[in-house]
Design a protein around this motif. Structure first.
Motif, short mmCIF file in Angstrom:
data_model
loop_
_atom_site.label_atom_id
_atom_site.label_comp_id
_atom_site.label_asym_id
_atom_site.label_seq_id
_atom_site.Cartn_x
_atom_site.Cartn_y
_atom_site.Cartn_z
N TYR A 36 15.78 86.20 -2.16
CA TYR A 36 15.82 86.20 -0.67
C TYR A 36 17.22 86.43 -0.19
CZ TYR A 36 16.77 81.28 -2.91
OH TYR A 36 17.08 80.57 -3.67
N VAL A 37 17.49 87.54 -0.58
CA VAL A 37 18.56 88.30 -0.28
C VAL A 37 18.98 88.32 1.28
CG1 VAL A 37 17.85 90.52 -0.43
CG2 VAL A 37 20.33 90.11 -0.66
N ASP A 38 17.87 88.52 2.02
CA ASP A 38 17.93 88.56 3.53
C ASP A 38 18.52 87.30 4.05
OD1 ASP A 38 15.39 87.42 2.46
OD2 ASP A 38 15.12 86.89 4.53
N LEU A 39 18.68 85.94 3.64
CA LEU A 39 19.14 84.90 3.94
C LEU A 39 20.75 84.79 3.84
CD1 LEU A 39 16.49 82.18 2.75
CD2 LEU A 39 16.86 83.04 5.04
N PHE A 40 21.07 85.70 2.88
CA PHE A 40 22.57 85.69 2.84
C PHE A 40 23.48 86.04 4.29
CE2 PHE A 40 23.11 86.98 -2.09
CZ PHE A 40 22.57 85.69 -2.29
N LYS A 41 22.62 86.71 5.18
CA LYS A 41 23.19 86.97 6.63
C LYS A 41 23.55 85.66 7.16
CE LYS A 41 18.87 87.93 8.44
NZ LYS A 41 18.11 88.79 9.26
N MET A 87 20.58 90.96 -6.56
CA MET A 87 20.53 90.02 -5.97
C MET A 87 19.06 89.01 -6.04
SD MET A 87 22.90 90.00 -3.57
CE MET A 87 24.22 90.98 -2.95
N ILE A 88 19.22 87.81 -5.52
CA ILE A 88 18.16 86.81 -5.38
C ILE A 88 17.34 87.54 -4.68
CG2 ILE A 88 19.47 85.17 -6.26
CD1 ILE A 88 19.44 84.07 -3.50
N LEU A 96 19.73 76.49 2.02
CA LEU A 96 20.50 75.32 1.45
C LEU A 96 20.96 75.58 0.04
CD1 LEU A 96 18.81 72.13 3.09
CD2 LEU A 96 21.04 72.99 3.51
N ARG A 97 19.91 76.28 -0.62
CA ARG A 97 20.02 76.44 -2.16
C ARG A 97 21.31 77.49 -2.22
NH1 ARG A 97 15.75 76.00 -5.75
NH2 ARG A 97 13.82 74.90 -4.94
N VAL A 98 21.43 78.47 -1.37
CA VAL A 98 22.64 79.38 -1.53
C VAL A 98 23.79 78.56 -1.30
CG1 VAL A 98 23.75 81.18 -0.45
CG2 VAL A 98 21.25 81.01 -1.06
N GLN A 99 23.72 77.60 -0.28
CA GLN A 99 25.04 76.90 0.31
C GLN A 99 25.46 76.20 -0.80
OE1 GLN A 99 23.59 75.37 3.96
NE2 GLN A 99 24.47 76.84 5.17
N TYR A 100 24.56 75.18 -1.57
CA TYR A 100 24.89 74.01 -2.43
C TYR A 100 25.43 74.78 -3.63
CZ TYR A 100 22.84 70.41 0.28
OH TYR A 100 22.60 69.58 0.90
N CYS A 101 25.02 76.05 -4.00
CA CYS A 101 25.28 76.79 -5.24
C CYS A 101 26.79 77.07 -5.07
CB CYS A 101 24.65 78.08 -5.39
SG CYS A 101 25.19 79.20 -6.96
N SER A 102 27.03 77.83 -3.96
CA SER A 102 28.58 78.31 -3.72
C SER A 102 29.46 76.78 -3.74
CB SER A 102 28.82 79.07 -2.35
OG SER A 102 28.21 78.34 -1.41
N LEU A 161 29.06 84.72 -4.19
CA LEU A 161 29.10 83.56 -5.32
C LEU A 161 27.63 83.18 -5.70
CD1 LEU A 161 31.82 81.06 -4.14
CD2 LEU A 161 31.82 82.31 -6.25
N SER A 162 26.91 83.03 -4.88
CA SER A 162 25.57 82.54 -5.27
C SER A 162 24.79 84.03 -6.16
CB SER A 162 24.71 82.39 -4.05
OG SER A 162 25.34 81.29 -3.28
N ASP A 163 24.96 85.12 -5.47
CA ASP A 163 24.61 86.37 -6.30
C ASP A 163 24.95 86.42 -7.62
OD1 ASP A 163 23.48 88.81 -6.32
OD2 ASP A 163 24.92 89.92 -6.09
N TYR A 164 26.22 86.24 -7.79
CA TYR A 164 26.85 86.08 -9.28
C TYR A 164 26.20 84.98 -10.21
CZ TYR A 164 30.14 85.72 -13.16
OH TYR A 164 30.36 85.47 -14.50
N ALA A 165 25.98 83.87 -9.55
CA ALA A 165 25.53 82.92 -10.22
C ALA A 165 24.06 83.01 -10.81
CB ALA A 165 25.37 81.56 -9.25
#
Length: 280
Positions: free
Chosen positions: A4-9, A1-2, A249-255, A18-22
């Motif tokens: 800042y995995v805590d932000l995935f929640k 996981m990246i 936003l980084r996670v959101q834009y990636c997905s 998707l972001s974790d895979y990327a």
């Protein structure tokens, strides 16, 4: 996981895997996005998975995606347009203004074709993300207000003038767009009006000189939200120096880039992300 995995929640059930895979340790040259012109490989996408500046390719992908969403009066171009007009990247130092304008017009035509855009005259806001030295900001040539809007997450440093920071680059971009408009049969009065536009530095409450790593993410958010369309409010919920907000936003834009409807590799990446989630 990246890291800042805590932000995935705070993101959707699909955005997180998707972001974790990327951002995982897969092949750096694996293509995660392709739209016919722009592509983003894992190495480039992983710049969204750090607290470092994002790659130009990520911003260019979002510009294309925004065009496909069909905003009525806004059109978005890549970072390449600024590089053609205002830098010597990939060209002779002695390249003339006329040649730059021709290459700029060729580039705009190419990007419009790739986005399925045929009628340029309906647009009132022309967006150009600017890859300045160790910094990104957004330039919007605003037909509504007759201005060159500079949308920058950083404030002007003390005792530094606007003309010193941005030099004559906004005017160069304006002149290049005016040249392009001539090739699209705009009237002489329309072009004369455009050439009279002056710069307008937008003063947002979230501007800060403490953040030197997230300018590209701010540009993406500004591209997505900025408008001066009459009777339409600019709705942007950014806050100054809010690290968690920018990381989200980084996670959101990636997905979003991976799942965009223009994404030819989307299904493959989605399935690969699902397999990775099941294995973990």
């Amino acid at each position: 996981m990246i890291k800042y995995v805590d932000l995935f929640k705070y993101v959707s059930a699909m955005q997180a895997p998707l972001s974790d895979y990327a951002f995982s340790e897969g092949p750096n040259d694996e293509v995660l996005y392709h739209d016919g012109e722009n592509s983003v490989n894992r190495e480039e996408m992983k710049t969204l998975g750090t607290d470092e500046e994002v790659d130009n390719a990520v911003i260019d992908a979002l510009a294309h995606i925004l065009n496909t969403k069909g905003k009525k009066h806004s059109i978005y171009f890549s970072t390449m347009t600024y590089l053609i007009v205002c830098t010597d990247m990939g060209k002779s130092v002695n390249t003339t203004k006329e040649v730059r304008h021709e290459k700029f017009a060729e580039r705009l035509n190419y990007e419009m074709t790739n986005s399925g855009i045929t009628n340029i005259k309906k647009y009132r806001e022309f967006f150009f993300p600017v890859p300045a030295f160790k910094h990104f900001y957004l330039l919007c040539i605003n037909i509504y207000n007759g201005t060159i809007d500079l949308i920058d997450n950083r404030k002007l440093p003390m005792n530094v003038k606007e003309s010193t920071k941005y030099e004559d680059n906004p005017q160069k971009m304006l002149e290049a767009l005016a040249y392009f408009m001539r090739t699209k049969d705009y009237t002489g009065s329309d072009i004369a009006r455009v050439l009279s536009f002056k710069t307008n530095l937008i003063k947002m409450k979230w501007r800060s000189n403490l953040d030197h790593k997230n300018c590209g993410v701010y540009v993406m958010k500004h591209m997505e939200t900025y408008t001066t369309e009459p009777l339409v409010e600019w709705n942007c919920d950014l806050k100054a120096n809010n690290v968690d907000q920018i990381r989200k936003l980084r996670v959101q834009y990636c997905s979003e880039i991976i799942l965009s409807r223009t994404k030819k590799e989307g299904y493959r990446v989605k399935m690969a992300a699902r397999r990775r989630m099941e294995e973990n």
